[in-house]
Design a protein around this motif. Structure first.
Motif, short mmCIF file in Angstrom:
data_model
loop_
_atom_site.label_atom_id
_atom_site.label_comp_id
_atom_site.label_asym_id
_atom_site.label_seq_id
_atom_site.Cartn_x
_atom_site.Cartn_y
_atom_site.Cartn_z
N ILE A 98 34.17 40.38 57.58
CA ILE A 98 34.32 39.03 56.80
C ILE A 98 34.08 37.66 57.67
CG2 ILE A 98 35.99 37.75 55.65
CD1 ILE A 98 35.21 40.24 54.07
N TYR A 105 28.34 32.35 54.69
CA TYR A 105 28.71 31.93 53.04
C TYR A 105 28.19 30.69 52.54
CZ TYR A 105 31.86 30.73 49.23
OH TYR A 105 32.19 30.55 48.22
N MET A 118 26.83 36.02 42.17
CA MET A 118 28.33 35.84 42.06
C MET A 118 28.90 35.66 40.92
SD MET A 118 29.01 36.44 45.59
CE MET A 118 30.65 35.89 45.70
N MET A 121 29.11 38.77 39.29
CA MET A 121 30.26 39.47 39.97
C MET A 121 31.53 39.33 39.63
SD MET A 121 29.36 40.99 43.63
CE MET A 121 30.45 40.28 44.60
N VAL A 125 34.61 41.42 38.54
CA VAL A 125 35.96 41.17 38.84
C VAL A 125 37.17 41.36 37.97
CG1 VAL A 125 37.63 40.30 40.69
CG2 VAL A 125 35.26 40.22 41.23
N ARG B 42 36.91 28.51 42.64
CA ARG B 42 35.71 29.03 42.76
C ARG B 42 35.47 29.89 44.21
NH1 ARG B 42 31.84 30.67 39.51
NH2 ARG B 42 32.02 28.77 38.37
N GLU B 43 35.83 29.34 45.26
CA GLU B 43 35.77 30.10 46.50
C GLU B 43 36.81 31.19 46.43
OE1 GLU B 43 34.63 26.48 49.70
OE2 GLU B 43 36.56 26.63 48.84
N ALA B 45 37.84 32.86 44.00
CA ALA B 45 36.95 33.90 43.03
C ALA B 45 35.91 34.83 43.96
CB ALA B 45 36.56 33.49 42.12
N ASP B 46 35.25 33.81 44.76
CA ASP B 46 34.28 34.63 45.68
C ASP B 46 34.72 35.47 46.43
OD1 ASP B 46 32.31 33.34 44.45
OD2 ASP B 46 31.82 31.90 45.99
N ILE B 47 35.89 35.05 47.05
CA ILE B 47 36.47 36.05 48.25
C ILE B 47 37.05 37.38 47.70
CG2 ILE B 47 38.73 34.85 48.54
CD1 ILE B 47 37.00 36.52 51.34
N MET B 48 37.46 36.95 46.34
CA MET B 48 37.96 38.09 45.80
C MET B 48 36.97 39.38 45.61
SD MET B 48 41.32 38.31 45.60
CE MET B 48 41.77 37.34 47.19
N ALA B 49 35.88 38.68 44.96
CA ALA B 49 34.68 39.86 44.80
C ALA B 49 34.05 40.46 46.20
CB ALA B 49 33.54 38.71 44.08
N ILE B 50 33.93 39.42 47.37
CA ILE B 50 33.50 39.98 48.60
C ILE B 50 34.47 41.09 48.96
CG2 ILE B 50 33.09 39.43 51.29
CD1 ILE B 50 32.23 36.49 49.90
N GLU B 52 36.29 43.01 47.58
CA GLU B 52 36.13 44.47 46.52
C GLU B 52 34.92 44.93 47.13
OE1 GLU B 52 37.60 46.34 43.36
OE2 GLU B 52 38.34 44.19 43.79
N MET B 53 34.02 44.34 47.80
CA MET B 53 32.56 44.91 48.01
C MET B 53 32.72 45.44 49.40
SD MET B 53 30.66 44.96 45.38
CE MET B 53 29.20 44.92 45.70
N PHE B 65 38.41 35.23 56.10
CA PHE B 65 37.91 34.39 55.39
C PHE B 65 38.29 32.86 55.57
CE2 PHE B 65 35.99 31.95 51.77
CZ PHE B 65 34.63 32.28 51.96
N LEU B 129 41.02 34.12 36.75
CA LEU B 129 39.72 34.48 37.17
C LEU B 129 38.74 34.37 35.83
CD1 LEU B 129 40.16 37.18 39.75
CD2 LEU B 129 39.40 34.57 40.06
#
Lengths: 197, 187
Positions: A98, A105, A118, A121, A125, B42-43, B45-50, B52-53, B65, B129
Motif C-alpha cells: 500500500i 495514487y 476505479m 470497481m 465493491v 471518493r478516496e 471508496a478507492d482505498i476500499m477497492a484497493i 479488496e484487491m 494509505f 458507497l
C-alpha cells in the motif's frame, strides 16, 4: 547449538507468516485454514485442538482476524518474541504494497482509464458488500430470536438516520449482549436444577 | 501532533472493529472521512477497492494509505502500529485468560450482541458507497433521476453473479473494473 536452532525457528516463523499474509486476499477468515495447513499439518508446531482455540480467540478479539491469529500463533510457538515476529510478518506485506500504491495514487487517479476502472470497481465493491450483508442478515434471521433482530434494526436506524456515534452503538450493544448471555445462562442453570429436583 | 492524532484514530479503529472482515469499514469511514478531513468519500471508496484487491486486512491497508498521504512512511508506520496495538494487548490477555479458564461465555455474549450491530453498520457504509457509485456524491441528491445507469448495470450484474455462483469477490471486482473501462470508454 540450541541458540542456532532457536534462530531457525524464529526465521521460519517469520517467513511462514509473511508468506501467508502476502497471499491472503480479501482478508479475514482466509488466513485461518492456510495457517492450519502450515502450522498444524506441515510443521506440527500446534495441535488441531489448540488451533481451534486460537481461532476462537482471534475471532472474538477486536482488530483484524489475520493479525490476531498471527499474534496467537507466534506467542504459542515462541512466546512474546515470537508474537512480535509474527505480527511483523503479518503487517509487512500490506504495509509495503500500500505504501507503493499510495506513492503513485495521484498519478494513477488522474489517468482517464484508471479512473474508469476505479468507477467500475466501486460498483463491484458495492455488490460484494451487498452480498456479504445479505448473507449475514440471513444468519441473524435463522436464529429466530427477537433480540438480535431488534439490535439489527435499531442500530441501522441509529447509524443511518439518527447519526449516533458508532463507538457508542458498539459499547451499548456489547453490554446488551453480555447481559443477555448472563440471563440466559442463569435461566439455563435454573432449568437444569428444576429438572433435577 | 499529527502523528499522535493518527495513532489515536487508528487505535480506536483497531479497538472497536470486532468481528473481522468488513467490521472495520464503517469505523474507518467514521474516523478518516467524518471526524478528520483526511480522505474524501471518493478516496475512501478507492482505498476500499484497493484493499479488496491487495493482500492484508482492510484496516492495515487503510492505515498505511492514510498515514503515507499525511506524513509519508513514518505516518504509515505510526497509523499501522496504532491499528494493531489494541489487538496485541487484548489478544495476549485473552489468551492468558483462556489458557487458565478455558471458557469465554461472557465474551461470546458480548459478541452475540455486537454481531447484528456490526452488520447494520456495514450495511450503512455499503449504502454510502452505493450512493457514491450511482450518483457520484456522498449523500442522495434531491433529483433522483440523475442516476448513472452504467454503474447500476455493473452493480446489478456483479451482484447477481455473486449471489448465483458465489464467485470469488476479487474476480467480480476485476471484471467490474474492466467493464467500467469498456462501457465508460464507449458511451
Amino acid at each position: 547449538m540450541k541458540d542456532k536452532k532457536d534462530k531457525r525457528v524464529y526465521a521460519k516463523l517469520f517467513l511462514s507468516v509473511f508468506q501467508l499474509s502476502a497471499c491472503t486476499f480479501g482478508g479475514g477468515f482466509v488466513i485461518i485454514p492456510l495457517m492450519r495447513k502450515k502450522f498444524v499439518e506441515k510443521l506440527h508446531w500446534i495441535s488441531e485442538d489448540e488451533m481451534m482455540d486460537l481461532t476462537a480467540i482471534a475471532q472474538s478479539s477486536p482488530g483484524a482476524i489475520a493479525v490476531n491469529a498471527s499474534i496467537l500463533v507466534g506467542y504459542h510457538v515462541a512466546g512474546i518474541p515470537g508474537a512480535a515476529l509474527t505480527v511483523l510478518g503479518a503487517i509487512l506485506p500490506p504495509l509495503i504494497i500500500i505504501s507503493i500504491v499510495s506513492l503513485f495514487y495521484q498519478t494513477f487517479r488522474d489517468n482517464r482509464i484508471v479512473s474508469m476502472f476505479m468507477a467500475g470497481m466501486l460498483c463491484g465493491v458495492a455488490a460484494v458488500i451487498c452480498d456479504v450483508v445479505i448473507r449475514m442478515i440471513q444468519d441473524i434471521l435463522k436464529q429466530k430470536r427477537l433480540l438480535p433482530l431488534s439490535i439489527l434494526v435499531l442500530s441501522f436506524a441509529a447509524v443511518r438516520f439518527w447519526n449516533v456515534n458508532i463507538i457508542l452503538i458498539i459499547l451499548v450493544c456489547g453490554i446488551v449482549g453480555a447481559v443477555d448471555a448472563c440471563l440466559r445462562e442463569a435461566k439455563k442453570r435454573k432449568g437444569d436444577s428444576n429438572g433435577l429436583s | 501532533m499529527a502523528y499522535l492524532e493518527l495513532l489515536w484514530s487508528f487505535f480506536q479503529i483497531g479497538l472497536f472493529s470486532i468481528g473481522g472482515g468488513y467490521a472495520a469499514m464503517p469505523l474507518i469511514q467514521h474516523q478518516v472521512v467524518d471526524v478528520h478531513p483526511w480522505l474524501t468519500m471518493r478516496e475512501f471508496a478507492d482505498i476500499m477497492a484497493i484493499a479488496e484487491m491487495t493482500p492484508g486486512p482492510i484496516a492495515v491497508n487503510a492505515a498505511t494509505f492514510v498515514g503515507t498521504r499525511l506524513a509519508g512512511l513514518p505516518g504509515a508506520i505510526v497509523a499501522t502500529v496504532g491499528c494493531i496495538l489494541p489487538s496485541c494487548i487484548i489478544v495476549l490477555s485473552l489468551a492468558g485468560i483462556y489458557y487458565r479458564y478455558r471458557k469465554l461465555t461472557m465474551l461470546q455474549g458480548v459478541l452475540g450482541g455486537l454481531r447484528p450491530a456490526v452488520i447494520a453498520m456495514i450495511a450503512s457504509a455499503g449504502i454510502s458507497l452505493m450512493i457514491l457509485a450511482f450518483y457520484g456524491s456522498r449523500t442522495l441528491p434531491a433529483d433522483l433521476g440523475g442516476i448513472d445507469y452504467i454503474a447500476v448495470g455493473i452493480f446489478t450484474l456483479g451482484f447477481l453473479v455473486l449471489r448465483k455462483w458465489k464467485t470469488n469477490p476479487i474476480y467480480v471486482m476485476a471484471a467490474a473494473g474492466v467493464a467500467g473501462v469498456i462501457l465508460y470508454g464507449i458511451l
